[in-house]
Enzyme design. Structure first.
Site, PDB file in Angstrom:
ATOM      1  N   GLU A 112     -18.610 -39.800  13.412  1.00 31.36           N
ATOM      2  CA  GLU A 112     -18.536 -40.365  12.135  1.00 31.36           C
ATOM      3  C   GLU A 112     -17.712 -41.170  11.985  1.00 31.36           C
ATOM      4  O   GLU A 112     -16.903 -41.597  12.916  1.00 31.36           O
ATOM      5  CB  GLU A 112     -18.140 -38.934  11.297  1.00 31.36           C
ATOM      6  CG  GLU A 112     -19.486 -38.033  10.860  1.00 31.36           C
ATOM      7  CD  GLU A 112     -19.240 -37.058  10.070  1.00 31.36           C
ATOM      8  OE1 GLU A 112     -18.192 -36.776   9.475  1.00 31.36           O
ATOM      9  OE2 GLU A 112     -20.175 -36.302   9.804  1.00 31.36           O
ATOM     10  N   HIS A 171     -17.510 -40.691  -1.915  1.00 30.07           N
ATOM     11  CA  HIS A 171     -18.292 -41.040  -0.732  1.00 30.07           C
ATOM     12  C   HIS A 171     -19.180 -42.168  -0.822  1.00 30.07           C
ATOM     13  O   HIS A 171     -20.021 -42.226  -2.044  1.00 30.07           O
ATOM     14  CB  HIS A 171     -19.232 -39.636  -0.461  1.00 30.07           C
ATOM     15  CG  HIS A 171     -19.793 -39.448   0.763  1.00 30.07           C
ATOM     16  ND1 HIS A 171     -20.929 -40.149   1.446  1.00 30.07           N
ATOM     17  CD2 HIS A 171     -19.490 -38.386   1.878  1.00 30.07           C
ATOM     18  CE1 HIS A 171     -21.144 -39.757   2.715  1.00 30.07           C
ATOM     19  NE2 HIS A 171     -20.313 -38.792   3.028  1.00 30.07           N
ATOM     20  N   ARG A 221     -14.333 -44.762   4.637  1.00 29.17           N
ATOM     21  CA  ARG A 221     -15.112 -44.423   3.634  1.00 29.17           C
ATOM     22  C   ARG A 221     -14.913 -45.208   2.297  1.00 29.17           C
ATOM     23  O   ARG A 221     -15.729 -45.818   1.523  1.00 29.17           O
ATOM     24  CB  ARG A 221     -14.812 -42.896   3.231  1.00 29.17           C
ATOM     25  CG  ARG A 221     -16.181 -42.255   3.404  1.00 29.17           C
ATOM     26  CD  ARG A 221     -15.864 -40.847   3.364  1.00 29.17           C
ATOM     27  NE  ARG A 221     -16.429 -40.068   4.451  1.00 29.17           N
ATOM     28  CZ  ARG A 221     -16.540 -38.850   4.202  1.00 29.17           C
ATOM     29  NH1 ARG A 221     -15.853 -38.161   3.528  1.00 29.17           N
ATOM     30  NH2 ARG A 221     -17.241 -38.197   5.102  1.00 29.17           N
ATOM     31  N   HIS A 257     -16.069 -37.358  -4.236  1.00 27.73           N
ATOM     32  CA  HIS A 257     -16.584 -36.405  -3.238  1.00 27.73           C
ATOM     33  C   HIS A 257     -15.347 -35.715  -2.726  1.00 27.73           C
ATOM     34  O   HIS A 257     -15.664 -34.293  -2.735  1.00 27.73           O
ATOM     35  CB  HIS A 257     -17.054 -37.358  -1.897  1.00 27.73           C
ATOM     36  CG  HIS A 257     -17.284 -36.572  -0.844  1.00 27.73           C
ATOM     37  ND1 HIS A 257     -18.440 -35.720  -0.596  1.00 27.73           N
ATOM     38  CD2 HIS A 257     -16.599 -36.388   0.275  1.00 27.73           C
ATOM     39  CE1 HIS A 257     -18.679 -35.067   0.296  1.00 27.73           C
ATOM     40  NE2 HIS A 257     -17.675 -35.576   1.217  1.00 27.73           N
ATOM     41  N   ARG A 297      -8.696 -39.340   3.262  1.00 27.68           N
ATOM     42  CA  ARG A 297      -9.290 -38.365   4.556  1.00 27.68           C
ATOM     43  C   ARG A 297     -10.359 -38.816   5.464  1.00 27.68           C
ATOM     44  O   ARG A 297     -11.386 -39.286   5.264  1.00 27.68           O
ATOM     45  CB  ARG A 297      -9.868 -37.083   3.786  1.00 27.68           C
ATOM     46  CG  ARG A 297     -10.335 -36.153   4.739  1.00 27.68           C
ATOM     47  CD  ARG A 297     -10.788 -34.800   3.952  1.00 27.68           C
ATOM     48  NE  ARG A 297     -12.190 -35.445   3.128  1.00 27.68           N
ATOM     49  CZ  ARG A 297     -13.162 -34.993   3.558  1.00 27.68           C
ATOM     50  NH1 ARG A 297     -13.446 -34.558   4.770  1.00 27.68           N
ATOM     51  NH2 ARG A 297     -14.287 -35.235   2.684  1.00 27.68           N
TER      52      ARG A 297
HETATM   53  P1  FAD Z   1     -14.350 -24.780  -1.993  1.00 28.39           P
HETATM   54  O1  FAD Z   1     -15.430 -24.589  -0.814  1.00 28.39           O
HETATM   55  O2  FAD Z   1     -14.577 -25.715  -2.983  1.00 28.39           O
HETATM   56  O3  FAD Z   1     -14.326 -23.326  -2.620  1.00 28.39           O
HETATM   57  C1  FAD Z   1     -13.707 -23.095  -3.801  1.00 28.39           C
HETATM   58  C2  FAD Z   1     -13.663 -21.842  -4.442  1.00 28.39           C
HETATM   59  O4  FAD Z   1     -13.067 -21.446  -5.481  1.00 28.39           O
HETATM   60  C3  FAD Z   1     -15.245 -21.590  -4.951  1.00 28.39           C
HETATM   61  O5  FAD Z   1     -15.532 -20.214  -4.336  1.00 28.39           O
HETATM   62  C4  FAD Z   1     -15.077 -21.537  -6.248  1.00 28.39           C
HETATM   63  O6  FAD Z   1     -15.899 -20.937  -7.006  1.00 28.39           O
HETATM   64  C5  FAD Z   1     -13.856 -20.785  -6.407  1.00 28.39           C
HETATM   65  N1  FAD Z   1     -13.173 -21.162  -7.825  1.00 28.39           N
HETATM   66  C6  FAD Z   1     -12.762 -22.458  -8.396  1.00 28.39           C
HETATM   67  N2  FAD Z   1     -12.138 -22.254  -9.672  1.00 28.39           N
HETATM   68  C7  FAD Z   1     -11.781 -20.818  -9.724  1.00 28.39           C
HETATM   69  C8  FAD Z   1     -11.506 -19.933 -10.850  1.00 28.39           C
HETATM   70  N3  FAD Z   1     -10.844 -20.434 -11.794  1.00 28.39           N
HETATM   71  N4  FAD Z   1     -11.399 -18.761 -10.706  1.00 28.39           N
HETATM   72  C9  FAD Z   1     -12.126 -17.977  -9.565  1.00 28.39           C
HETATM   73  N5  FAD Z   1     -12.671 -18.744  -8.641  1.00 28.39           N
HETATM   74  C10 FAD Z   1     -12.578 -20.321  -8.665  1.00 28.39           C
HETATM   75  N6  FAD Z   1     -15.695 -31.687   4.495  1.00 28.39           N
HETATM   76  C11 FAD Z   1     -16.019 -31.538   6.217  1.00 28.39           C
HETATM   77  O7  FAD Z   1     -14.897 -31.465   6.616  1.00 28.39           O
HETATM   78  N7  FAD Z   1     -16.870 -31.834   6.593  1.00 28.39           N
HETATM   79  C12 FAD Z   1     -18.265 -32.154   6.016  1.00 28.39           C
HETATM   80  O8  FAD Z   1     -19.260 -32.340   6.518  1.00 28.39           O
HETATM   81  C13 FAD Z   1     -18.427 -31.988   4.639  1.00 28.39           C
HETATM   82  N8  FAD Z   1     -19.521 -32.277   3.716  1.00 28.39           N
HETATM   83  C14 FAD Z   1     -19.125 -32.352   2.360  1.00 28.39           C
HETATM   84  C15 FAD Z   1     -20.484 -32.314   1.565  1.00 28.39           C
HETATM   85  C16 FAD Z   1     -20.532 -31.942   0.387  1.00 28.39           C
HETATM   86  C17 FAD Z   1     -21.774 -32.107  -0.503  1.00 28.39           C
HETATM   87  C18 FAD Z   1     -19.294 -31.900  -0.340  1.00 28.39           C
HETATM   88  C19 FAD Z   1     -19.179 -31.487  -1.769  1.00 28.39           C
HETATM   89  C20 FAD Z   1     -18.141 -31.772   0.335  1.00 28.39           C
HETATM   90  C21 FAD Z   1     -18.228 -31.897   1.680  1.00 28.39           C
HETATM   91  N9  FAD Z   1     -16.866 -31.952   2.487  1.00 28.39           N
HETATM   92  C22 FAD Z   1     -17.132 -31.646   3.882  1.00 28.39           C
HETATM   93  C23 FAD Z   1     -15.625 -31.220   1.937  1.00 28.39           C
HETATM   94  C24 FAD Z   1     -15.551 -29.767   2.106  1.00 28.39           C
HETATM   95  O9  FAD Z   1     -16.926 -29.125   1.911  1.00 28.39           O
HETATM   96  C25 FAD Z   1     -14.504 -29.298   1.142  1.00 28.39           C
HETATM   97  O10 FAD Z   1     -13.469 -29.987   0.861  1.00 28.39           O
HETATM   98  C26 FAD Z   1     -13.980 -27.861   1.405  1.00 28.39           C
HETATM   99  O11 FAD Z   1     -15.499 -27.190   1.670  1.00 28.39           O
HETATM  100  C27 FAD Z   1     -13.222 -27.245   0.471  1.00 28.39           C
HETATM  101  O12 FAD Z   1     -12.998 -25.725   0.742  1.00 28.39           O
HETATM  102  P2  FAD Z   1     -12.269 -24.853  -0.026  1.00 28.39           P
HETATM  103  O13 FAD Z   1     -12.281 -23.631   0.596  1.00 28.39           O
HETATM  104  O14 FAD Z   1     -11.074 -25.444  -0.155  1.00 28.39           O
HETATM  105  O15 FAD Z   1     -12.934 -24.889  -1.529  1.00 28.39           O
HETATM  106  C1  SIN Z   2     -20.857 -36.099   5.291  1.00 28.36           C
HETATM  107  O1  SIN Z   2     -21.458 -35.337   5.816  1.00 28.36           O
HETATM  108  O2  SIN Z   2     -20.798 -37.493   5.173  1.00 28.36           O
HETATM  109  C2  SIN Z   2     -19.435 -35.515   4.671  1.00 28.36           C
HETATM  110  C3  SIN Z   2     -18.414 -35.187   5.724  1.00 28.36           C
HETATM  111  C4  SIN Z   2     -17.017 -35.097   5.062  1.00 28.36           C
HETATM  112  O3  SIN Z   2     -16.796 -35.373   3.752  1.00 28.36           O
HETATM  113  O4  SIN Z   2     -16.147 -35.042   5.443  1.00 28.36           O
END
Ligand code: FAD
Ligand code: SIN
Length: 513
Positions: free
Chosen positions: A115, A226, A270, A331, A366
């Site tokens: 990537e 993104h 990005r 993103h 990032r």
């Molecule tokens: P999240 O996975 O967002 O989880 C947050 C949780 O908190 C959820 O369960 C939500 O319901 C809960 N929550 C929020 N507020 C409350 C509340 N008030 N009360 C109770 N629960 C609450 N990153 C990579 O490294 N590689 C990738 O390929 C990649 N692809 C991506 C593709 C997409 C479409 C998106 C949107 C993001 C991508 N990212 C990627 C970024 C990455 O997915 C996120 O940064 C990461 O998953 C965040 O994880 P987290 O556990 O911190 O939060």
């Molecule tokens: C992507 O698959 O392009 C998202 C990867 C990332 O947010 O790190």
């Protein structure tokens, strides 16, 4: 005689990769409760596509991964945090595999994608482009089999603070949940903007709660857009890995334009690609920029990227035979609740991990696929630190004195619609910002009334409002351009701003409940 003292309790808020990993790591030694506002699988994590950046090949090195992370961070990445991320990554991912995550294999080894801004192919993926779902399914299965007490459809409103320490949370409906250690794992805030790759849950709740509770938040001005979301309702993400495989961006005449913008063209950082697309969109109003992946062939695309393939077909596009329209979309939030390398915040008893946290590891921008890794590594570290480190992080002088911002009391009388807030933020605090628009947005946001909390939606709106005020305050204060923060009135990097920002809400701070 064995000890009869009760076990300590851990409360984890959020069920993305950060929350699930922390809950599992804690479940042997603590009584764990996991609270999440929708179903367990509703998270940004679930939608992650490209993969997890981690060194697993002898041709690659931790030093190289650290170096790439530092370059992407545009001078603001904390080297120590990056070393922790990249050096602990392999063991944490090995543990994920132990827990049942099935990363894709090639020739008997873990398949490794490339990537943008990575100097080696080091992106592990699962189900082609369904990495997040692959991780979440396995971890949720483990959580379901564990003694962890799970509360789904439970919206946390605010942190309970007693004698300056976090002791639990209030939840919608009037209940309180108390614990010895409170861990925010609530993810990002993409819903601040009208165009986002993030699901509905991403409303910045954790940062809003931390601000109200008086915790220090940092680097909020750095938001990553993104470059390639599908230019169609829902803005489905078209992974960077597609460009990593060779897809190119073309203008209205079918000509590549990123080659004129950056030597790395489509695989430039990005923010550079996102702004390159936005500039091209401005040159050809009404005609979208397109991503041409046709050279990869329909069969390859369907096999390597089955999720994007299905999503684009649902929107009526056949990307194996025609370029598809793409647009930048919000993103990932580099900023968040300031923590140290053990997840400790400035409030005793309160920890933050994953996207809600600002460890400083991403600096101003990032590196692709570093966030799933960050969430897993720092979740593991946070639980490890509960026994090895005191529950408070002494404020680090190198982060400077926090700005004390008036985020809560403005004229505060005019009701607002979420769609108005999203449009205001896109126009004033999106890909390109300037002082006049930011100042006007600040005064508009100050005049909007914090909604009365009647349900989950109004609580989210209240959170979006305070978080937007904080982002605008931070963006106004940073009079330079760096990473995800671009000011047309200060288009260059300014050495005098080569430091993290830190912000604290001016009291009085009112809880939502
Ligand atoms: P999240 O996975 O967002 O989880 C947050 C949780 O908190 C959820 O369960 C939500 O319901 C809960 N929550 C929020 N507020 C409350 C509340 N008030 N009360 C109770 N629960 C609450 N990153 C990579 O490294 N590689 C990738 O390929 C990649 N692809 C991506 C593709 C997409 C479409 C998106 C949107 C993001 C991508 N990212 C990627 C970024 C990455 O997915 C996120 O940064 C990461 O998953 C965040 O994880 P987290 O556990 O911190 O939060
Ligand atoms: C992507 O698959 O392009 C998202 C990867 C990332 O947010 O790190």
């Amino acid at each position: 005689m064995t000890s009869t003292s009760p076990r300590q309790t851990v409360l984890v808020i959020g069920s993305g990769v950060a929350g699930l990993t922390a809950a599992l790591e804690a479940s042997d030694a603590y009584d764990v409760q996991l609270v999440t506002k929708a179903e367990l699988n509703q998270s940004n994590t679930w939608y992650a596509q490209g993969g997890v950046a981690v060194v697993t090949s002898p041709d690659d090195s931790v030093e190289s991964h650290v170096a790439d992370t530092l370059v992407a961070g545009a001078g603001l990445t904390d080297a120590e945090a990056a070393i922790v991320l990249c050096s602990k990554g392999p063991a944490v991912i090995a543990e994920m595999i132990e827990r049942g995550v099935k990363f894709d294999m090639k020739d008997g080894k873990l398949a490794q994608g490339l990537e943008a801004a990575h100097s080696h192919p080091r992106i592990l993926h699962a189900g082609g482009d369904a990495t997040g779902a692959g991780i979440a399914v396995a971890l949720i299965d483990q959580v379901r089999r564990s003694p962890i007490q799970v509360h789904e459809s439970t919206t946390v409103l605010d942190l309970l603070i007693e004698d300056g320490r976090a002791v639990g949370v209030s939840v919608l409906g009037g209940r309180e949940i108390r614990a010895d250690h409170v861990i925010l794992a609530t993810g990002g805030a993409g819903q601040i903007f009208p165009y986002t790759t993030n699901p509905q849950i991403a409303t910045g709740d954790g940062v809003a709660m931390a601000i109200r509770a008086g915790a220090i938040v940092s680097d909020l001005e750095f938001y990553q857009f993104h470059p390639t979301a599908l230019d169609a309702p829902g803005n489905f993400l078209v992974s960077e890995a597609v460009r990593g495989e060779g897809a190119v961006l073309i203008d209205s005449e079918g000509k590549r334009f990123m080659t004129d913008v950056h030597p790395d063209a489509e695989l430039a950082p990005r923010d550079v690609v996102a702004r390159g697309i936005a500039a091209q969109m401005a040159k050809q109003p009404g005609v979208p920029v397109r991503l041409d992946a046709t050279m990869l062939g329909a069969e390859f695309l369907a096999k390597r990227f089955p999720t994007i393939d299905a999503a684009s077909k649902r929107q009526g596009f056949t990307w194996g035979s025609e370029p598809i329209p793409v647009t930048p979309a919000s993103h990932y939030w580099m900023g968040g609740v300031r923590t140290d390398e053990w997840g400790r915040t400035s409030l005793p008893g309160l920890y933050a991990i994953g996207e809600v946290a600002c460890t400083g590891v991403h600096g101003a921008n990032r590196l692709a696929s570093n966030s799933l890794l960050e969430a897993a590594v720092y979740a593991t570290r946070c639980i490890e630190g509960l026994t090895s480190h005191p529950p408070v992080h002494e404020w680090d002088a190198e982060w400077g004195a926090p700005i004390v911002a008036n985020l809560l009391d403005g004229a505060d009388t005019v009701p607002f619609l979420r769609s108005d807030l999203q449009r205001l933020m896109w126009d004033a605090a999106g890909l390109a910002r300037d002082g006049d628009h930011l100042a006007a947005a600040a005064s508009q946001l100050a005049g909007w009334e914090t909604p009365e909390v009647l349900d989950a939606k109004s609580a989210e709106d209240a959170n979006l409002l305070i978080v937007s005020r904080a982002i605008v305050a931070a963006a106004l204060a940073r009079e330079e351009s760096r990473g995800g923060h671009y000011r047309t009135d200060f288009p260059d990097v300014a050495p005098s701003f080569a430091q993290h920002s830190a912000l604290l809400a001016k009291p009085p701070i009112q809880a939502l409940a």
